[in-house]
Design an enzyme around this catalytic site. Structure first.
Site, PDB file in Angstrom:
ATOM      1  N   HIS A 162       0.807  -1.228   0.000  1.00  0.00           N
ATOM      2  CA  HIS A 162       0.000   0.000   0.000  1.00  0.00           C
ATOM      3  C   HIS A 162       0.844   1.285   0.000  1.00  0.00           C
ATOM      4  O   HIS A 162       2.014   1.253   0.285  1.00  0.00           O
ATOM      5  CB  HIS A 162      -1.075  -0.008   1.099  1.00  0.00           C
ATOM      6  CG  HIS A 162      -0.600  -0.056   2.524  1.00  0.00           C
ATOM      7  ND1 HIS A 162      -1.489  -0.127   3.574  1.00  0.00           N
ATOM      8  CD2 HIS A 162       0.636  -0.070   3.064  1.00  0.00           C
ATOM      9  CE1 HIS A 162      -0.813  -0.147   4.697  1.00  0.00           C
ATOM     10  NE2 HIS A 162       0.464  -0.122   4.432  1.00  0.00           N
ATOM     11  N   GLU A 163       0.201   2.366  -0.390  1.00  0.00           N
ATOM     12  CA  GLU A 163       0.891   3.655  -0.638  1.00  0.00           C
ATOM     13  C   GLU A 163       1.969   3.530  -1.698  1.00  0.00           C
ATOM     14  O   GLU A 163       3.036   4.124  -1.588  1.00  0.00           O
ATOM     15  CB  GLU A 163       1.501   4.218   0.659  1.00  0.00           C
ATOM     16  CG  GLU A 163       0.531   4.501   1.761  1.00  0.00           C
ATOM     17  CD  GLU A 163      -0.612   5.396   1.327  1.00  0.00           C
ATOM     18  OE1 GLU A 163      -0.439   6.169   0.376  1.00  0.00           O
ATOM     19  OE2 GLU A 163      -1.691   5.302   1.934  1.00  0.00           O
TER      20      GLU A 163
END
Lengths: 592, 592
Positions: free
Chosen positions: B435-436
């Site tokens: 994620h990110e």
């Protein structure tokens, strides 16, 4: 969903390993390629129809301990019956014992298919095979007749019961006690065992433990350990043998197989049957453990293979992003398999799992030769298999934690969800560096035992095998670069080994402090060798103008990938292994 | 159970980072070391009393979607209230907005404590902080007054809503549509968003999405993306805003936080408020994303830290085996922390997590300087932070998958069971490389954007910072070896970078094909630099004759460990990066 490559298994067995060579031995004389293919096809059918459909469900419905009995998934009874009725449990044993004299190599190949389909479910019958093999090899005729027939049909489960609360890696500290009784060969057993795979469950009618214990008055340490058959229910009357299930472990993965905590003889009512001679239990058990260790490497490889195929399928279908440099957002997105970094993650998985599979089948063939061979051939196969066992157990186990991680990464956010099987593979892969000896234990085994044994003869044999492959690869222009690289790294590895051995006498701690790194170092070299072998096989086909150009090109690309991205890791490991700095020895407990 | 080291956090902030230097800036002028310590103590109390007790339970009782609403653990309401009432959500904002003008560095340090205690629970308030910060930075006064007060108290949840089914890594493919209405600044929003952390739950009364969408008629690609505030319930009347929860993801770990699939405006009833100017949404969002990326690095580090301390405690208590060479089985077993290989696994964890923590706090301090600094100082901090962000996000994320794995390995079989928290840490660590921005995306960011930007000025600054540390380390005899090593590797890294940049013009695909490896390569160099810095700080204390000899010796040993075992990995990566063979480009889709 594809969970392994039939084509690759054909390549591995028939083209690369030349498994048919085994049929020149009398024991395997009746077998043909057609028979082997029927075996593989039968395994595929069981995997597809019985094992695969329960993969997810067995992960979600964990075994539970209810009223002292572990309840497993209701489908397991049918699965075990399939294995029993179709002769999988004793397939490798002699005709006169009801077996099929199948080479272990084929049994392992079938196991690979089962494990790739559903690792947890595959464990039950293979444990029974190992346990039965111990009884038939070292037990009396009486014990064999008493226990093995119902194990072969899958009616009874077999286990190996070693670990105790204070004796995991340190088997010499086993405390389970065996007290002689008036009955010849029968002992009262008392103790507890933990982490016993399939140690109790309701898909079989009895559980036959092959258990290590110490006969009263036996010497301390490994020299005082004996092997017993300890049934859960007495045979033939089926009454309780005082083997009680204290608990079932809840685990991160591998949830479909019940791992039990057992109390043995708490009410002084447990009888065990001595197998073979007293105090020789550990050497007997090592037969099972050595098989099991190759088996663990195969489990890890199979899980890694299933994860690879799941991520490959996803990568071909999932559109995301555009080619580097393509800035036009109105152009359609491309499947992610076209991105270099995704190809890298797929090549990583393919090269590790197919390289490991080649090594494990090679080891299986060696075990067949150990079993049926003679003279020098048998002697060398024994030595080489001994040397390769810690590598074949640990390299796939460690690396398939990373390849399943790469599979998760290929799927991105989707890979982290339970909507896809890769997160399960990631969890299931993690057990393998732990069970059947942790990676640390295998490092010590390789560097501390296998390398120095018989004045380094096994190591020399290993070098000779690599040199032979290098020689053949050099004959092909397309492979000579790789042959030279392997030769260079082999030379470095030999120097590094000598450097370490020089410490063995005076600085034992320093000699073995980085044994785990040494194991990784030799592991990479070993898989690089297996890739060069596969490269030769593939190149021969390409030269012949095969109609399967794509398949063989894939092999050559994997060889290239492995030498570019994996083999170079030996540089870093080698540098460390040659260093005289020993921070792990200098570090003090209270400095953490 | 200890889940982080208070002593180390003191070392990191006050001795090594010299965080008090920030108080020379007017914005932080009121703060003292005592205040900072009160902040850390308050964080520790919340972590200990509210977060930690729910760690296991939140993993086992996953959020469920019931009648269109996601239900989370009943304890979350109280936890969020704690964060809100104690001013954590807006702690870094100005006094006039009700904040405390706390340096981001301290906020991150407190976050580290929360995340180490219970990662899932820590996510809720930090998301709200990020979302509120976007509104207050780019939104109108009206929007600020409408939304932020109830976000600061924890009554309302904030989110960042970017990802769509066909737009994950490829944000330019976002399709959520915004159609202007008669009301100024208000748009009808229609689309769907997936993987929205805390996108819906019952521990807050409303959810305020900071959502990317495309205004009707906007240009294709990233230049047509705008930012909207899209509340789940309309403000102030609390009626539905047609943001429906389609599903909640079931995940491998990180289970305590609800990740939602949202349908927006399915009934044409969703209103969103434009933030700032049209088509500038992505640049606004990058403020939040850059903060969030440092935050993800910190999450990974915190989980790795908790796993390290769990395995350290176990290693000190668990007796197993004897010293290498000690053959007498009657001697008592020793705690496993005395085995070199266990110390290696602990040093690995300690060096990665404490090295990462040093980097992340350093980046946080840079972000404070970006925020309050001026002129050249601010300019340089901005460049350096930009350069370090992909590294600070990815190195800890990737490596803490491995450190939590080492924690599992230290516990052996026990580590694989749910009786200990390390298996949960292993599962939770795995989200961070995803994620990110996946690690692959950050590799492209570092090599493709950050290295070449402003004619390589950021890279030069990075080199200058390392050189300064090397200069100071050379002044100390005990550290000069390490200084020289870092100097050598820095030189190699500069050559390798130039080699890659040479391909940038003509062979863009080849230039970026191994960007992920380049990221790892520079990541190791960066952490080696952070260890040399810590080494200098520790050596100064040792020279002064500190009473905490053991603590500082631990730091020196970690430095030694990192240079012996981790820094050498640059050799292998560097060799690969300099190679002209490109198997990942040559590999064809149909060869897999």
């Amino acid at each position: 969903m594809t969970f392994y490559s039939k084509r690759d298994l054909q390549f591995q067995l028939f083209e690369n390993l030349r498994v048919m060579e085994l049929t020149r031995h009398a024991y395997f004389h009746d077998h043909t390629k057609e028979i082997f293919n029927l075996v593989l096809e039968a395994a595929d059918q069981i995997a597809e129809n019985y094992l695969r459909p329960l993969l997810t469900e067995m992960d979600r419905k964990e075994p539970q301990l209810v009223d002292g009995k572990i309840q497993v998934h209701e489908g397991m009874k049918g699965i075990i019956r399939q294995f029993g009725e179709n002769g999988w449990i004793n397939a490798t044993f002699p005709y006169e014992e009801g077996g099929q004299q199948l080479p272990n190599t084929l049994h392992m190949a079938a196991g690979f298919i089962f494990q790739a389909a559903n690792y947890s479910a595959s464990v039950y019958p293979f444990l029974t095979t190992g346990a039965a093999n111990l009884i038939r090899t070292f037990g009396s005729r009486e014990l064999i007749e008493m226990f093995t027939p119902d194990m072969y049909t899958g009616k009874w489960q077999g286990t190996m019961a070693l670990t105790e609360p204070d004796a995991g890696s340190s088997l010499s500290d086993l405390r389970t006690l065996a007290v002689p009784t008036e009955k010849d060969g029968i002992y009262k057993i008392k103790g507890q065992k933990i982490y016993i795979s399939c140690g109790d469950h309701d898909a079989c009618e009895n559980v036959i433990h092959l258990m290590l214990a110490r006969i009263q008055g036996a010497p301390e340490g490994v020299k005082g350990i004996s092997l017993f058959v300890v049934p859960q229910k007495r045979v033939p009357n089926g009454t309780s043998n005082d083997v009680l299930t204290e608990g079932v472990y809840h685990k991160m993965g591998y949830k479909g197989a019940p791992i039990a905590h057992l109390m043995i003889g708490s009410n002084d009512g447990c009888e065990g049957y001595l197998v073979g001679e007293p105090h020789k239990g550990l050497s007997y058990m090592f037969q099972m453990m050595n098989e099991a260790r190759i088996g663990v490497g195969m489990n890890a490889t199979a899980i890694g293979t299933a994860a690879y195929h799941a991520s490959l399928a996803y990568a071909k279908e999932r559109p995301q992003g555009r080619k580097v440099g393509e800035k036009d957002p109105s152009k359609p997105q491309i499947p992610i398999i076209q991105h270099a970094d995704v190809k890298r993650m797929l090549l990583f998985q393919k090269s590790i799992t197919e390289g490991s599979l080649a090594l494990l089948l090679y080891c299986s063939k060696l075990s067949d030769i150990v079993h049926v061979g003679e003279g020098l051939e048998k002697e060398e196969a024994t030595l080489l298999l001994n040397f390769l066992t810690p590598i074949a157990k640990s390299y796939p186990s460690e690396m398939c934690c990373l390849t399943t991680s790469a599979a998760v990464q290929v799927l991105g956010g989707a890979g982290y969800t339970t909507d896809f099987p890769v997160e399960q593979y990631y969890r299931e892969a993690r057990i393998h560096p732990i069970h059947e000896g942790t990676t640390g234990i295998h490092g010590l085994d390789l560097l501390g035992r296998k390398v120095p044994m018989k004045e380094g003869k096994a190591l020399q044999l290993f070098g000779r095998e690599l040199t032979t492959t290098i020689f053949h690869a050099k004959e092909k222009n397309e492979l000579s670069t790789y042959a030279e690289k392997l030769e260079k790294y082999l030379g470095k590895a030999q120097q590094t080994t000598l450097h370490l051995l020089a410490k063995a006498g005076n600085h034992t701690e320093a000699f073995l402090a980085d044994a785990t790194l040494y194991l990784e170092y030799i592991g990479i070299l070993t898989i690089a060798w297996q890739w060069l072998k596969q490269g030769i096989t593939a190149q021969e086909q390409l030269e012949k103008g095969t109609s399967e150009h794509e398949f063989y090109q894939g092999k050559i690309m994997c060889l290239r990938y492995f030498y570019e991205y994996e083999l170079v890791k030996m540089d870093a490991l080698g540098k460390r292994l040659l260093s005289s700095e020993m921070p792990t020895l200098d570090m003090q407990e209270n400095w953490f």
